[in-house]
Scaffold this active site. Structure first.
Site, PDB file in Angstrom:
ATOM      1  N   ARG A 115       0.848  -1.185   0.000  1.00 29.72           N
ATOM      2  CA  ARG A 115       0.000   0.000   0.000  1.00 29.72           C
ATOM      3  C   ARG A 115       0.889   1.241   0.000  1.00 29.72           C
ATOM      4  O   ARG A 115       2.030   1.212   0.479  1.00 29.72           O
ATOM      5  CB  ARG A 115      -0.915   0.015   1.224  1.00 29.72           C
ATOM      6  CG  ARG A 115      -1.836  -1.195   1.347  1.00 29.72           C
ATOM      7  CD  ARG A 115      -2.627  -1.135   2.653  1.00 29.72           C
ATOM      8  NE  ARG A 115      -3.558  -2.241   2.795  1.00 29.72           N
ATOM      9  CZ  ARG A 115      -3.270  -3.390   3.421  1.00 29.72           C
ATOM     10  NH1 ARG A 115      -2.069  -3.554   3.966  1.00 29.72           N
ATOM     11  NH2 ARG A 115      -4.175  -4.342   3.512  1.00 29.72           N
ATOM     12  N   LYS A 168      -1.967  -2.471   8.029  1.00 27.14           N
ATOM     13  CA  LYS A 168      -3.142  -1.989   8.742  1.00 27.14           C
ATOM     14  C   LYS A 168      -3.223  -2.622  10.127  1.00 27.14           C
ATOM     15  O   LYS A 168      -2.909  -3.795  10.304  1.00 27.14           O
ATOM     16  CB  LYS A 168      -4.405  -2.313   7.949  1.00 27.14           C
ATOM     17  CG  LYS A 168      -4.598  -1.459   6.699  1.00 27.14           C
ATOM     18  CD  LYS A 168      -5.936  -1.739   6.051  1.00 27.14           C
ATOM     19  CE  LYS A 168      -6.195  -0.821   4.873  1.00 27.14           C
ATOM     20  NZ  LYS A 168      -7.520  -1.078   4.252  1.00 27.14           N
ATOM     21  N   HIS A 184      -2.726   2.248  -5.773  1.00 26.02           N
ATOM     22  CA  HIS A 184      -3.598   1.087  -5.563  1.00 26.02           C
ATOM     23  C   HIS A 184      -3.771   0.308  -6.855  1.00 26.02           C
ATOM     24  O   HIS A 184      -3.811  -0.928  -6.843  1.00 26.02           O
ATOM     25  CB  HIS A 184      -4.962   1.520  -5.036  1.00 26.02           C
ATOM     26  CG  HIS A 184      -5.907   0.369  -4.825  1.00 26.02           C
ATOM     27  ND1 HIS A 184      -5.700  -0.576  -3.848  1.00 26.02           N
ATOM     28  CD2 HIS A 184      -7.030  -0.001  -5.483  1.00 26.02           C
ATOM     29  CE1 HIS A 184      -6.670  -1.482  -3.918  1.00 26.02           C
ATOM     30  NE2 HIS A 184      -7.482  -1.151  -4.899  1.00 26.02           N
ATOM     31  N   ARG A 244      -0.723  -1.761  -7.306  1.00 25.32           N
ATOM     32  CA  ARG A 244      -0.780  -2.903  -6.374  1.00 25.32           C
ATOM     33  C   ARG A 244      -1.725  -3.972  -6.910  1.00 25.32           C
ATOM     34  O   ARG A 244      -1.416  -5.176  -6.879  1.00 25.32           O
ATOM     35  CB  ARG A 244      -1.251  -2.374  -5.012  1.00 25.32           C
ATOM     36  CG  ARG A 244      -1.679  -3.408  -3.967  1.00 25.32           C
ATOM     37  CD  ARG A 244      -2.008  -2.648  -2.687  1.00 25.32           C
ATOM     38  NE  ARG A 244      -2.872  -3.372  -1.767  1.00 25.32           N
ATOM     39  CZ  ARG A 244      -2.432  -4.159  -0.781  1.00 25.32           C
ATOM     40  NH1 ARG A 244      -1.134  -4.353  -0.638  1.00 25.32           N
ATOM     41  NH2 ARG A 244      -3.272  -4.749   0.037  1.00 25.32           N
ATOM     42  N   HIS A 277      -3.869  -8.948   3.484  1.00 26.10           N
ATOM     43  CA  HIS A 277      -5.311  -8.950   3.724  1.00 26.10           C
ATOM     44  C   HIS A 277      -5.644  -9.855   4.906  1.00 26.10           C
ATOM     45  O   HIS A 277      -5.098 -10.953   5.035  1.00 26.10           O
ATOM     46  CB  HIS A 277      -6.066  -9.448   2.491  1.00 26.10           C
ATOM     47  CG  HIS A 277      -6.097  -8.461   1.381  1.00 26.10           C
ATOM     48  ND1 HIS A 277      -6.317  -8.798   0.060  1.00 26.10           N
ATOM     49  CD2 HIS A 277      -5.935  -7.104   1.375  1.00 26.10           C
ATOM     50  CE1 HIS A 277      -6.288  -7.720  -0.690  1.00 26.10           C
ATOM     51  NE2 HIS A 277      -6.070  -6.682   0.081  1.00 26.10           N
ATOM     52  N   TYR A 316     -10.211  -7.994  -4.607  1.00 28.88           N
ATOM     53  CA  TYR A 316      -9.239  -7.114  -5.234  1.00 28.88           C
ATOM     54  C   TYR A 316      -8.334  -7.808  -6.248  1.00 28.88           C
ATOM     55  O   TYR A 316      -7.474  -7.176  -6.847  1.00 28.88           O
ATOM     56  CB  TYR A 316      -8.375  -6.448  -4.162  1.00 28.88           C
ATOM     57  CG  TYR A 316      -9.106  -5.354  -3.442  1.00 28.88           C
ATOM     58  CD1 TYR A 316      -9.139  -4.066  -3.946  1.00 28.88           C
ATOM     59  CD2 TYR A 316      -9.797  -5.613  -2.263  1.00 28.88           C
ATOM     60  CE1 TYR A 316      -9.829  -3.056  -3.298  1.00 28.88           C
ATOM     61  CE2 TYR A 316     -10.487  -4.607  -1.602  1.00 28.88           C
ATOM     62  CZ  TYR A 316     -10.495  -3.337  -2.121  1.00 28.88           C
ATOM     63  OH  TYR A 316     -11.175  -2.343  -1.473  1.00 28.88           O
TER      64      TYR A 316
END
Length: 330
Positions: free
Chosen positions: A177, A201, A275, A278, A301, A310
């Protein structure tokens, strides 16, 4: 224009929060500490979560005919549904409603755990289904063209061009990211094993590999580009892997400009930011035969369902698998 709208939304959030009863304000302070310190969410995510909860509490207290003794008095699933209906009537999209539903479910679950609510009304809230759209991706040839054009600029030994090429190579090679890329320190790069230590994250750390071209680009940036930019800056960040022209850590907005400019230099390539790069990398991994769980680990993820959203498998790869594996394919 976009920056002014963001500034206005922050001002509106502060005003709405300040207008809430004192009990609601204290509750929001506790919830904000939970999001920042316990869950380790980014500034952008915290602001989004708080904005949705402030909107809910403003609706809850604004609809009350008498003053509420506690911040969440009267909050039940009917109020949640009425709040969402009000949002819909104001023009909120299905995607926005789904996001706000998720935000308030997170809030009510926290309120139940901390004793602010006896039951969790958010658990009974059914979110509207969103229209799932995938971002544009580069074809493998287009990705090569982007990186080759970037490398041509880096060969001129301009410090900023060396940095931009390293940024592009790493975004594509490691599928990180943009916030993760900008948060990298020099010490997070292990050239011996060709891996990065990435903080994702929720403060979750993972190790991500990168290839030979990214290795060369990073070494060139650290050996030639970064020292020149540090020397030209008044005060430079000594730890950051990527820095801006003033010497501070590279800002995500600058990284987005780097990607946009590079992709726009290739005729026919879809305009995209980090993004999209990615997502392109993940798609190309799948096309090359990588399994979905490996891509999930690479992308960081939490669930496989997110990876499935995605990343998509091309028809060509599906046909190749069918030809190879199905007993009646030939």
């Amino acid at each position: 224009m976009a920056a002014r709208k963001k500034q206005e939304s922050r001002i509106d959030l502060r005003h709405a929060r300040a207008a809430l009863p004192e009990t609601a304000g204290r509750l929001l302070d506790d919830y904000e500490r939970h999001l920042r310190l316990e869950r380790g969410l980014s500034e952008h995510t915290v602001r989004a979560y708080l904005g949705d909860v402030v909107s809910l509490l403003d609706f809850l207290h604004g609809k009350a005919s008498t003053a509420r003794s506690a911040a969440l008095d009267g909050l039940d699933v009917a109020v949640l549904r009425a709040w969402l209906a009000d949002q819909r009537n104001q023009g909120a999209s299905r995607t926005t409603l789904a996001r706000r539903s998720a935000a308030v479910r997170t809030f009510t679950a926290w309120a139940r755990r901390t004793g602010e609510l006896e039951t969790d009304p958010g658990a009974r809230l059914v979110a509207p289904r969103t229209h799932r759209t995938l971002p544009a991706v580069l074809r493998q040839g287009e990705a090569s063209d982007v990186l080759e054009a970037s490398n041509a600029g880096a060969e001129q030994a301009d410090p900023q061009a060396l940095r931009d090429h390293a940024v592009l190579e790493l975004l594509y090679a490691a599928a990180v990211r943009v916030s993760e890329l900008c948060g990298l320190d020099i010490a997070d790069v292990d050239f011996g094993s060709r891996v990065l230590r990435v903080l994702g994250k929720g403060g979750k750390e993972r190790v991500v590999p990168f290839g030979v071209p990214a290795d060369r680009a990073l070494r060139a940036w650290l050996d030639k580009g970064r020292p020149a930019m540090v020397a030209a800056a008044t005060k430079a960040d000594t730890m950051a892997l990527f820095i801006g022209v003033r010497g501070g850590r590279l800002d995500p907005r600058a990284a987005r400009r780097i990607v946009h400019d590079a992709v726009n230099s290739v005729p026919g390539a879809a305009d995209m930011g980090p993004h999209g790069l990615r997502h392109s990398a993940a798609t190309h991994l799948l096309e090359g035969g990588a399994d979905l769980r490996s891509v999930q680990e690479l992308l960081g993820h939490a669930t496989l369902a997110t990876t499935q959203l995605y990343t998509h498998v091309t028809v060509e790869r599906l046909k190749a698998i069918h030809d190879r594996a199905h007993p009646r394919a030939r």
